[in-house]
Design a protein around this motif. Structure first.
Motif, PDB file in Angstrom:
ATOM      1  N   HIS A   1       0.815  -1.220   0.000  1.00  0.00           N
ATOM      2  CA  HIS A   1       0.000   0.000   0.000  1.00  0.00           C
ATOM      3  C   HIS A   1       0.841   1.260   0.000  1.00  0.00           C
ATOM      4  O   HIS A   1       0.360   2.342   0.345  1.00  0.00           O
ATOM      5  CB  HIS A   1      -1.005  -0.050   1.151  1.00  0.00           C
ATOM      6  CG  HIS A   1      -1.872  -1.259   1.027  1.00  0.00           C
ATOM      7  ND1 HIS A   1      -2.827  -1.385   0.039  1.00  0.00           N
ATOM      8  CD2 HIS A   1      -1.846  -2.452   1.676  1.00  0.00           C
ATOM      9  CE1 HIS A   1      -3.376  -2.586   0.117  1.00  0.00           C
ATOM     10  NE2 HIS A   1      -2.799  -3.253   1.096  1.00  0.00           N
TER      11      HIS A   1
ATOM     12  N   CYS B   1      -7.299   1.043  -5.106  1.00  0.00           N
ATOM     13  CA  CYS B   1      -6.812  -0.194  -4.486  1.00  0.00           C
ATOM     14  C   CYS B   1      -7.895  -0.730  -3.544  1.00  0.00           C
ATOM     15  O   CYS B   1      -8.778   0.020  -3.109  1.00  0.00           O
ATOM     16  CB  CYS B   1      -5.537   0.123  -3.714  1.00  0.00           C
ATOM     17  SG  CYS B   1      -4.832  -1.259  -2.800  1.00  0.00           S
TER      18      CYS B   1
ATOM     19  N   CYS C   1      -1.736   2.262  -5.321  1.00  0.00           N
ATOM     20  CA  CYS C   1      -0.840   1.502  -4.454  1.00  0.00           C
ATOM     21  C   CYS C   1       0.013   0.541  -5.292  1.00  0.00           C
ATOM     22  O   CYS C   1      -0.409   0.088  -6.357  1.00  0.00           O
ATOM     23  CB  CYS C   1      -1.638   0.668  -3.455  1.00  0.00           C
ATOM     24  SG  CYS C   1      -2.518   1.633  -2.225  1.00  0.00           S
TER      25      CYS C   1
ATOM     26  N   CYS D   1      -7.681  -1.159  -0.588  1.00  0.00           N
ATOM     27  CA  CYS D   1      -7.582  -0.470   0.709  1.00  0.00           C
ATOM     28  C   CYS D   1      -8.292   0.868   0.696  1.00  0.00           C
ATOM     29  O   CYS D   1      -8.423   1.511   1.736  1.00  0.00           O
ATOM     30  CB  CYS D   1      -6.118  -0.281   1.083  1.00  0.00           C
ATOM     31  SG  CYS D   1      -5.277   1.008   0.131  1.00  0.00           S
TER      32      CYS D   1
HETATM   33 ZN   LIG Z   1      -3.723  -0.022  -1.148  1.00  0.00          ZN
END
Ligand SMILES: [Zn+2]
Length: 318
Positions: A165, A175, A182, A177
């Motif tokens: 990340h 991403c 990332c 996340c």
């Molecule tokens: Zn990420």
């Protein structure tokens, strides 16, 4: 009698258990269903039974087992020894360390599975003999573990080493996340196949078109095509290794590790991955920092997680 350690690698469908010696040598291992849906109490009680069976299977008295470590896929409160939540198992806020300690009557240590795998490689895999190293796992995502002075680095929330990340593209794709661009969106298996598909969608001619039509577009196909000088495949490999090499350059000026150990499914490409990756690293890294740094394939494969989990008992980093 020499001490033994038990490592448990908890996955969504299977749990791997291993008993190791003081040098991280795997003596015996077993694989059982996780059955997470039974709930943590029933599942952990069964896993504790399997751990005892493991020691029995090789004639190790329970009093010779120094401790048990468990690698878990998800977010943990390392201080409390609790699961916050897991990726593929619906357990939340489970005090797994104290539950296992009560079941087993031994010290128990937990960590996330990426850190456990890193510790395994550092203990008796490709990283053995290096005090400062970074392990990188290239699979569906990009995972990592950082070892400084022989100890895993955890940081404030246990998130140290989540190198997948690190943002590498300002306006990159979203991403998993929630952030954009990332490393994981470029250099993971998922990222590489996405880049290949984008190229095909833009009308680029490539042998990967056939693989895509067969529904078999994987990094294996991409690396094979790159070996045959396929333009699109070469571009995908170049972008993936360039991004990863840059991130390794950044990590090098932060930590100056002696080695990077690269594992996971994508690393099976061998030289087709490592040659451009070493080139990218040399290009992006300050020469005094890059000097003598080794970039090596992981050696323990799927056993890294359970060997490292066994090592968690004595490796209590900050
Ligand atoms: Zn990420």
């Amino acid at each position: 009698m020499a001490k033994r350690y038990i490592g448990i690698d908890l996955g969504g469908t299977t749990v791997k258990l291993g008993i190791v010696d003081e040098n991280g040598g795997l003596l015996y291992k077993a694989e059982k269903p996780t059955r997470g849906e039974e709930g943590p109490e029933a599942s952990l009680a069964r896993i504790a039974d399997h751990a005892r069976e493991l020691a029995e299977a090789i004639g190790t008295p329970w009093s010779n087992v120094a401790g048990v470590g468990m690698g878990l896929p998800g977010f943990l409160d390392l201080e409390k020894g609790e699961i916050i939540r897991l990726t593929n198992i619906p357990w939340e806020r489970v005090p797994v360390r104290s539950m296992l300690e009560a079941e087993l009557g031994l010290p128990v240590a937990i960590d996330n599975d990426a850190n456990a795998a890193a510790l395994g490689e550092a203990w008796s895999g490709a990283g053995a003999g290096f005090n400062d190293l970074i392990c990188i796992t290239l699979g569906t995502g990009v995972g990592g573990g950082i070892i400084v002075g022989g100890r895993l680095v955890h940081g404030l929330s246990g998130m140290a080493g989540e190198i997948g990340h690190i943002p590498v593209e300002a306006d990159g794709v979203r991403c998993g996340c929630g952030q954009r661009g990332c490393l994981e969106t470029i250099s993971s298996a998922t990222g590489m196949t996405r880049l290949a598909r984008e190229g095909l969608a833009q009308g680029r001619h490539s042998v990967l078109d056939e693989a895509e039509k067969r529904g078999e577009l994987t990094t294996r196909e991409i690396f094979a095509a790159a070996k045959d000088q396929d333009g699109l495949a070469l571009d995908v490999v170049d972008r993936a290794t360039d991004a990863l090499g840059r991130v390794m350059a950044m990590l090098s000026v932060v930590n100056n590790p002696a080695a990077f150990i690269v594992g996971g499914g994508v690393s099976r490409a061998g030289d087709e991955l490592f040659t451009p990756l070493r080139r990218s690293y040399a290009k992006h890294t300050l020469v005094e920092v890059a000097n003598g740094v080794q970039i090596l394939p992981a050696r323990l494969g799927n056993d890294a997680g359970l060997i490292g989990a066994a090592g968690l008992v004595w490796n209590r980093g900050s």
